[in-house]
Design a protein around this motif. Structure first.
Motif, mmCIF file in Angstrom:
data_model
loop_
_atom_site.group_PDB
_atom_site.id
_atom_site.type_symbol
_atom_site.label_atom_id
_atom_site.label_comp_id
_atom_site.label_asym_id
_atom_site.label_seq_id
_atom_site.Cartn_x
_atom_site.Cartn_y
_atom_site.Cartn_z
ATOM 1 N N ARG A 3 0.832 -1.207 0.000
ATOM 2 C CA ARG A 3 0.000 0.000 0.000
ATOM 3 C C ARG A 3 0.863 1.251 0.000
ATOM 4 N N ARG A 4 1.960 1.252 0.759
ATOM 5 C CA ARG A 4 2.826 2.425 0.785
ATOM 6 C C ARG A 4 3.462 2.676 -0.579
ATOM 7 N N LEU A 5 3.888 1.594 -1.250
ATOM 8 C CA LEU A 5 4.469 1.764 -2.576
ATOM 9 C C LEU A 5 3.451 2.332 -3.565
ATOM 10 N N ILE A 6 2.233 1.798 -3.532
ATOM 11 C CA ILE A 6 1.188 2.287 -4.439
ATOM 12 C C ILE A 6 0.852 3.738 -4.134
ATOM 13 N N ASN A 7 0.688 4.067 -2.849
ATOM 14 C CA ASN A 7 0.338 5.445 -2.479
ATOM 15 C C ASN A 7 1.435 6.428 -2.855
ATOM 16 N N SER A 8 2.694 6.038 -2.607
ATOM 17 C CA SER A 8 3.792 6.952 -2.930
ATOM 18 C C SER A 8 3.909 7.158 -4.438
ATOM 19 N N THR A 9 3.779 6.069 -5.208
ATOM 20 C CA THR A 9 3.844 6.210 -6.671
ATOM 21 C C THR A 9 2.700 7.074 -7.187
ATOM 22 N N LEU A 10 1.491 6.832 -6.667
ATOM 23 C CA LEU A 10 0.330 7.611 -7.096
ATOM 24 C C LEU A 10 0.491 9.087 -6.720
ATOM 25 N N ALA A 11 1.063 9.357 -5.557
ATOM 26 C CA ALA A 11 1.255 10.746 -5.138
ATOM 27 C C ALA A 11 2.228 11.458 -6.071
ATOM 28 N N VAL A 12 3.318 10.758 -6.445
ATOM 29 C CA VAL A 12 4.287 11.362 -7.372
ATOM 30 C C VAL A 12 3.630 11.669 -8.713
ATOM 31 N N VAL A 13 2.828 10.723 -9.230
ATOM 32 C CA VAL A 13 2.167 10.927 -10.521
ATOM 33 C C VAL A 13 1.182 12.084 -10.445
ATOM 34 N N LEU A 14 0.419 12.157 -9.367
ATOM 35 C CA LEU A 14 -0.554 13.252 -9.225
ATOM 36 C C LEU A 14 0.137 14.604 -9.155
ATOM 37 N N VAL A 15 1.270 14.674 -8.449
ATOM 38 C CA VAL A 15 2.004 15.943 -8.378
ATOM 39 C C VAL A 15 2.505 16.347 -9.763
ATOM 40 N N VAL A 16 3.047 15.362 -10.502
ATOM 41 C CA VAL A 16 3.538 15.658 -11.851
ATOM 42 C C VAL A 16 2.397 16.120 -12.745
ATOM 43 N N ILE A 17 1.256 15.418 -12.663
ATOM 44 C CA ILE A 17 0.106 15.809 -13.486
ATOM 45 C C ILE A 17 -0.389 17.198 -13.107
ATOM 46 N N ALA A 18 -0.410 17.481 -11.808
ATOM 47 C CA ALA A 18 -0.885 18.797 -11.372
ATOM 48 C C ALA A 18 0.024 19.910 -11.891
ATOM 49 N N VAL A 19 1.339 19.700 -11.782
ATOM 50 C CA VAL A 19 2.277 20.749 -12.212
ATOM 51 C C VAL A 19 2.215 20.940 -13.716
ATOM 52 N N PHE A 20 2.383 19.837 -14.454
ATOM 53 C CA PHE A 20 2.413 19.963 -15.907
ATOM 54 C C PHE A 20 1.013 20.165 -16.494
ATOM 55 N N GLY A 21 -0.005 19.582 -15.870
ATOM 56 C CA GLY A 21 -1.371 19.732 -16.386
ATOM 57 C C GLY A 21 -1.859 21.162 -16.305
ATOM 58 N N VAL A 22 -1.646 21.809 -15.157
ATOM 59 C CA VAL A 22 -2.075 23.207 -15.007
ATOM 60 C C VAL A 22 -1.317 24.100 -15.985
ATOM 61 N N SER A 23 -0.017 23.856 -16.100
ATOM 62 C CA SER A 23 0.780 24.650 -17.046
ATOM 63 C C SER A 23 0.279 24.454 -18.467
ATOM 64 N N LEU A 24 -0.040 23.203 -18.803
ATOM 65 C CA LEU A 24 -0.512 22.914 -20.149
ATOM 66 C C LEU A 24 -1.861 23.573 -20.419
ATOM 67 N N VAL A 25 -2.750 23.575 -19.423
ATOM 68 C CA VAL A 25 -4.067 24.208 -19.582
ATOM 69 C C VAL A 25 -3.911 25.697 -19.826
ATOM 70 N N ILE A 26 -3.026 26.350 -19.062
ATOM 71 C CA ILE A 26 -2.825 27.797 -19.231
ATOM 72 C C ILE A 26 -2.274 28.105 -20.623
ATOM 73 N N VAL A 27 -1.280 27.311 -21.025
ATOM 74 C CA VAL A 27 -0.667 27.557 -22.330
ATOM 75 C C VAL A 27 -1.676 27.328 -23.447
ATOM 76 N N GLU A 28 -2.435 26.225 -23.366
ATOM 77 C CA GLU A 28 -3.398 25.917 -24.415
ATOM 78 C C GLU A 28 -4.514 26.955 -24.475
ATOM 79 N N THR A 29 -4.969 27.432 -23.321
ATOM 80 C CA THR A 29 -6.026 28.462 -23.304
ATOM 81 C C THR A 29 -5.548 29.741 -23.986
ATOM 82 N N ARG A 30 -4.334 30.129 -23.663
ATOM 83 C CA ARG A 30 -3.794 31.340 -24.300
ATOM 84 C C ARG A 30 -3.591 31.123 -25.790
#
Length: 437
Positions: A3-30
């Motif tokens: 469970r710790r391995l799954i949670n830690s991996t999922l947390a890393v992926v969510l952080v990456v998606i949040a950082v790059f996803g928000v940036s991508l949304v802003i760039v695409e909107t503009r």
């Protein structure tokens, strides 16, 4: 851990998606907004150039003529000095994207497009980004589960192996997992299991050897003490007590010898000793047992011989052979001493049926016995003989003849001269071994 391995991996992926996803949304909107504005600007410039060309050619300009030049859904206004504004398309409500352009004849063209189209395009882009992010999360979870199983299952196996070692089951598993760190732990556990197995085997062997080697001396000592308790003759008591003390010393020597062999079977304390004294001691100790079953034990051969070895160990070897003849042989047991080259040979024989043919080659193996005995005596006797540089062999199976070969002179470092010219089986002073009948 899974469970710790799954949670830690999922947390890393969510952080990456949040950082790059928000940036991508802003760039695409503009990008979408800028692209929509560029299209409106381009259409305004194109429309004003058409109006300019018609004014210069004094051609008619009307809404019907210009409608084909305006994209559907957009609204355009053409303002020409001295004329009514020309409107193309329906008026747009809500927020709009607007662009104006002026011509060389003073005319002005304004083009408007609804911002809702930009909003719809941004929405479609957000949905695509969200779908890609969801797929990334699912892939990350699957990879995390796979990696957790790959690491968790081996750790569970290693924990079970360690638990088995702690519970006394030292069997190595020889199982590897393809992960260098885990395979290293498995190697260490298997090595520990093998060492524990060897230690347990040595402990069990020591217990079996001690039980076998101490049984007869303790029985003889018990008989001496019983004779002391039933006699009133002081001289007999002293004699029996002296013999009992000698047997106690021999028991101590037996125990020390067994412990020494358990630590290192090749460690001996060989010295030069009087062989006649050891043989005489054995005859005196075993005659009562042989008389009890109506049999005799005698000695013959050369006297005054000295041999190299540990007297206590040689006495144990002879005792094992004499006891073997008492249990499995018949008639008179004879001990004969002779010399062959640099070897002193003590032969023990009896008048029994001998060793069965199928046991001849395996008679010195542990647990091998012609009858319901432990099969330990002869194996221990051979180990004791070899520990001092001697050798114990079966020279003849019917009638049985066993030979104990001992060196007459010590080699440098205390080792016996065995396997050299004049060794066992080589021509010597007495010629080849002959059975005693």
């Amino acid at each position: 851990m899974r469970r710790r391995l799954i949670n830690s991996t999922l947390a890393v992926v969510l952080v990456v998606i949040a950082v790059f996803g928000v940036s991508l949304v802003i760039v695409e909107t503009r990008t979408i907004t800028s692209s929509a504005q560029d299209r409106v600007d381009s259409e305004a410039v194109r429309l004003v150039s058409i109006v300019d060309s018609r004014l210069l050619g004094k051609e008619n300009i009307s809404a019907d003529i210009l409608r084909e030049q305006v994209e559907p859904g957009r609204h355009a206004v053409v303002e020409i000095p001295g004329r009514e504004p020309i409107r193309i398309g329906d008026r747009l409500g809500g927020e709009v994207i607007e662009s104006s352009a002026r011509g060389e004849q003073g005319e002005r063209v304004t083009v408007q497009d609804s911002r809702s189209s930009v909003t719809r395009e941004v929405g479609r882009t957000l949905l695509i980004i969200a779908a890609v992010a969801l797929l990334a999360v699912i892939a990350a979870v699957l990879l995390a589960v796979r990696q957790a199983n790959r690491l968790g299952s081996p750790l569970t196996d290693l924990a079970e192996t360690a638990e088995r070692l702690g519970s006394g089951d030292p069997r190595p598993r020889h199982k590897r997992y393809g992960v260098p760190e885990l395979d290293r732990v498995a190697d260490v556990l298997d090595g520990s299991a093998e060492r524990i197995a060897r230690m347990l085997t040595a402990e069990r062997r020591l217990a079996a050897d001690a039980s076998h080697q101490l049984r007869t001396p303790l029985t003889a000592l018990s008989m001496r003490l019983e004779e002391i308790t039933v006699t009133e003759d002081l001289d007999t008591v002293k004699e029996e007590a002296s013999i009992a003390l000698t047997q106690v010393e021999r028991l101590t020597d037996v125990v020390e010898r067994l412990l020494t062999n358990a630590r290192d079977p090749r460690t001996g304390s060989a010295v030069s000793f009087d062989l006649d004294e050891v043989i005489k001691q054995q005859l005196e100790e075993w005659r009562p047992a042989y008389r009890g079953v109506g049999r005799a034990i005698v000695s013959s051969g050369k006297h005054g011989l000295r041999a190299v070895g540990t007297p206590g160990a040689v006495a144990q070897v002879l005792a094992a052979l004499i006891e073997n003849s008492l249990m499995h042989g018949g008639g008179t047991v004879a001990l004969r001493t002779r010399v062959t080259g640099n070897q002193v040979v003590v032969e023990i024989t009896d008048e029994g049926t001998g060793v069965p043919g199928d046991l001849g080659a395996r008679i010195f193996e542990r647990t091998i016995s012609g009858r319901n005995s432990t099969g330990i005596g002869l194996a221990v006797a051979r180990d004791l003989a070899e520990a001092d540089g001697g050798r114990l062999e079966m020279l003849q199976s019917r009638p049985p003849v066993f030979g104990l070969f001992l060196s007459r002179t010590p080699k440098k470092g205390g080792e016996a001269l065995l396997g050299e010219p004049g060794g066992p089986g080589a021509p010597g002073e007495d010629g080849p071994p002959a059975p005693v009948r």
